[in-house]
Every structure is written in C-alpha cells, then in structure tokens.
Design an enzyme around this catalytic site. Sequence first.
Site, PDB file in Angstrom:
ATOM      1  CG  HIS A  75      18.391  76.227  36.727  1.00 47.24           C
ATOM      2  ND1 HIS A  75      19.500  76.544  37.478  1.00 47.24           N
ATOM      3  CD2 HIS A  75      17.386  77.006  37.197  1.00 47.24           C
ATOM      4  CE1 HIS A  75      19.181  77.474  38.370  1.00 47.24           C
ATOM      5  NE2 HIS A  75      17.906  77.775  38.212  1.00 47.24           N
ATOM      6  CG  ASN A  76      23.298  75.294  37.504  1.00 50.53           C
ATOM      7  OD1 ASN A  76      22.149  75.410  37.911  1.00 50.53           O
ATOM      8  ND2 ASN A  76      24.292  74.916  38.285  1.00 50.53           N
ATOM      9  CB  SER A 110      17.807  75.658  41.543  1.00 52.86           C
ATOM     10  OG  SER A 110      18.310  76.972  41.352  1.00 52.86           O
ATOM     11  N   GLY A 111      18.474  77.181  44.189  1.00 52.14           N
ATOM     12  CA  GLY A 111      18.051  78.254  45.081  1.00 52.14           C
ATOM     13  C   GLY A 111      19.071  78.536  46.166  1.00 52.14           C
ATOM     14  CE  LYS A 142      20.365  73.702  39.933  1.00 50.64           C
ATOM     15  NZ  LYS A 142      21.674  73.678  40.379  1.00 50.64           N
ATOM     16  N   GLY A 202      24.557  64.094  54.779  1.00 50.92           N
ATOM     17  CA  GLY A 202      25.414  65.212  54.384  1.00 50.92           C
ATOM     18  C   GLY A 202      24.811  66.488  54.922  1.00 50.92           C
ATOM     19  CD  GLU A 259      23.066  79.892  38.381  1.00 51.66           C
ATOM     20  OE1 GLU A 259      22.117  79.191  38.786  1.00 51.66           O
ATOM     21  OE2 GLU A 259      24.221  79.771  38.842  1.00 51.66           O
ATOM     22  CB  ALA A 275      28.832  66.568  42.127  1.00 55.63           C
ATOM     23  NE  ARG A 330      31.622  69.072   5.573  1.00 57.70           N
ATOM     24  CZ  ARG A 330      30.745  68.122   5.269  1.00 57.70           C
ATOM     25  NH1 ARG A 330      29.730  68.401   4.474  1.00 57.70           N
ATOM     26  NH2 ARG A 330      30.875  66.904   5.755  1.00 57.70           N
TER      27      ARG A 330
END
Length: 480
Positions: free
Chosen positions: A185-186, A128-129, A182, A9, A189, A76, A449
């Site tokens: 992480h996002n 990432s990056g 990850k 890819g 972000e 993905a 409840r």
Amino acid sequence: ATANIGVVGLAAMGSNLARNLAHHGNTVAVYNRHYERTEKLINEHGNEGKFVPSKTIEEFVASLKRPRTAIIMVKAGAPTDAVINELADAMEPGDIIVDGGNSYFEDTIRREKEIRARGLHFVGCGVSGGEEGALNGPSLMPGGTEESWKTLGPILKSIAAIAEGEPCVTHIGENGAGHFVKMVHNGIEYADMQLIAESYDLMHRGLGMDAAEIGDVFEEWNKTELNSYLIEITAEVLHQVDAKTGKALVDVIVDRAGMKGTGTWTVQTALSLAIPVTGIAEAVFARGLSGMTEQRAEAQKQHLAGPEQKLDVASAERAAFIEDIRHALYASKIVAYAQGFDEIQAGAKEYGWNIDLAAVARIWRGGCIIRAQFLNRVSEAFESGEADISLLFAPYFKDAIAKAQDSWRRVVAKAALNGMPTPAFASSLSYYDGLRSDRLPAALIQGQRDYFGAHTYGRIDQPGAFHTLWAEPGRPEITA
Ligand code: 6PG
C-alpha cells in the site's frame, strides 16, 4: 477487568485510535510508558467514552477482559519488540497482541512465531489513514490466525472507515500478511505521489503555470476517474499560501523528499520476488535523487548540458496538453497498481498466504492514503476473475490504457525532448510496451550470458538447455 480492548503507546496515532475505539462503544484500557501522555488523553478526551487508564503494564493487562486484546502503537523496530515482550510476560495463553505500527513484515513473521510458541496470538495489523484516519476511520490490514480474527474482527470493524457501506477491514492472512499488504500500500502511495508530482512539474516548470493555477487543474481532475484523496489534498497543498512570504507555500518548501522506509522495503521485497514494480521503484529513486544535495548543487554549478526544461506548447494547445498529462497520469497509475498487486500475489505465493486481492482493493476504498474512486473498478476486476493474470487485462483497464496511450506517449516524448524528468511516467510506459512485445531483446542477453559464463539458453524450436562454443565459430551447439 472491564476493558474489551487496550492500546499501548499514546502518541498521536495511539491516542486517536483509542478515542475511535471508545467512540464506538468499546471499553478501552490505555497505557503509555510515560504516564503524562495517558493523563493528557484522559483529561482532554476522557468524557468521549469509556477509558481505563493504567500506570504499569501489569495493571493495564489486569484491566483487560479475556481473551485480553491489546493494540501496540509504538515506533517500529526495537521499541515494538520491547513492548511485545513486556505484554507477553504479563499475558496468558489465548490472549492477543496486535502490532498496529508500520512494521517490516519479516519482523512480524518472526514475532508471530515467537509469540505463538508462548501460547498467545500475535497480529500484525497495517493501519492506514494517518492521524485523522486513526480517529475517524482508518483502513485496517490485520494478519494473524483465524482464531484471533474472531475476537479482533468485530472490534476492528467497529472503528474502520466505511466505503460503499462496508467497513474497510478484512482478515488478510496468516502472520506477516497484513504488514506485507500495508507495505505494498505504501509503495503504491509513493508511486501515486510521484506521478502527481511529475504532472505538477510538467505544468509548473514545463508550461510555466503557477501553483494556484495547477491547484485548480487538480481540483478539476478530482471530478474525473482520477478522483482520490491524494489528488484532493494535492489541490489543497497547491492552493496553500505561505503566511510569512505571501507566496504559494509549495514554492518555499525545500525540494528534498523524506521517507521512512516502507517504499524501500516494497522495492527490496519486489526485487527478491523478481517482480518489476517499476513505478514504485522510480518513485523511491526519485525521492533519493531529490536528496542528493551535493551532486545536485554540482550539476547546477557545472551546467550539465541539456534543453531548458520548458515545454514548447503553443497557447492554443495548452488545454489539450494538460489533458494529455491527465491521461498519462491515469495510465501510469493503472500500471503502478497492477505492479503492486503483482507483488502481493507473488508474496502470497512465496509466504503461503491466501490473500483475496478483491478484498484488499475493497478495504483500500476508504480510510487509507491511496483511497480512490477507481478502486471500485479494481475490486470488480479481481472479483470477476478478469484480473487473474494482471489488472492490465481486465477489459475496463485495458480499454482505459488503450484510450490514454497516445496522450501518454506524447507526454513522455515531449518531456524527454525538452529535458524534463518523468521517471514514473516513462518507466510505466516502457513496462507496458515491454509487456506487449512479441519478442524481447532478452534473447541477446541469454546469448551474452552463455558466451561469457556458459549459462546456457533455451531454443524456440526445441526443448532443453543449450550451450554454444562461441569462441570457435562454426562449431555446432551442444546440449548442456
Ligand atoms: C498511511 C501512510 C503512513 C505514513 C507513511 C509515510 O498509510 O497512513 O502510508 O503509513 O504516512 O509511512 O511514509 P514516508 O514517510 O516514507 O513517506
């Protein structure tokens, strides 16, 4: 076979990663479904290192030394599954397939199981990056077996970003652990970006400052504890002038935020783990609200009631209020990170991963989108055990919030009084105040409840589960 690593890819991320690998002494097998991309990479960058191009996947696999190691950098979802299967068919037991895309961690868990059953290793690796990071040093979050890490570790270390002398890569844990981290992480972000956006909005609409002025403020903030990649690029974005109109570019960009799904996954996963990631959730919801075109237009048309969305700050107090915003941003950011790490901890427990939170903070110090000075403090807090329960209890962060909180409250209160939305600031503050509450109104919810559903409640003075016959006043409670 001469290549020690392969990349499948060769779109922007894949070809940059292949070049990065070649720059660091690896012999890189490269393959793309359409050969033109492979040709382009070789024509433009073939002299940068050792590449072995192939026209078919079989040829690509044959060009790899054993254990054959191939990194997949395709979209993905279904395209990733297709390439994994092609590779697995051509590979042999002991070989390693690495998925470097933003895959959903549950997919990674499934794929790892399937591939392991065929005798191969499968590594889901968060990268990432962006494109720049892929070329010059990303932050890498690989999952998978210890055995695959032995082969892959040195290769990934050779291309990762370096922070404080250490490569920004660590073996996160088994199967889906890397993609889980990850994903969070996002999510962080998203929260970081939303907090910055709220700060900008308060200065822009609230205080009437123009983009360049606000860019200058962010440039100054980048010299404080807020020092980070996202603050740095925010200053640059705000200083950018539109070539066509001569206006600040940000003023001609449509105010509708896109998203590709990782933030949503972070929140969905947090919901199922019952971890309140309020900062991240508000960031995802805020992007959602920005995209509600029809309702937003209708709100303009119907002039929904509310204050003018300007902050009544006297010019003599403006600098102090901008400082307040900076403190509010920092405090909310600490909360968002604390929540994100809570989610990683809960995920590790649920999925049986042994994740070193200090190591995660360390590999986020360089290469990735959320890289920031303060991650040094975060990693120290986890390393020392001070953040075992939550980052919020590590003395450094506890003090930071104690110092910032008056500002934080002033900003949220003023924004609310003047009709300015600050979803991430406000929800982070509510989370903080909820956490420190001696007694929460959850007691009332338990009563409700039990009233309508006989769900029972606990008592403060006695163990056990209790149910009250609410409709019959005076009747004693009974143990369910
Ligand atoms: C990174 C980024 C990267 C990508 C996001 C953007 O770590 O390099 O997070 O993965 O830019 O997927 O996400 P949205 O398109 O959802 O904002």
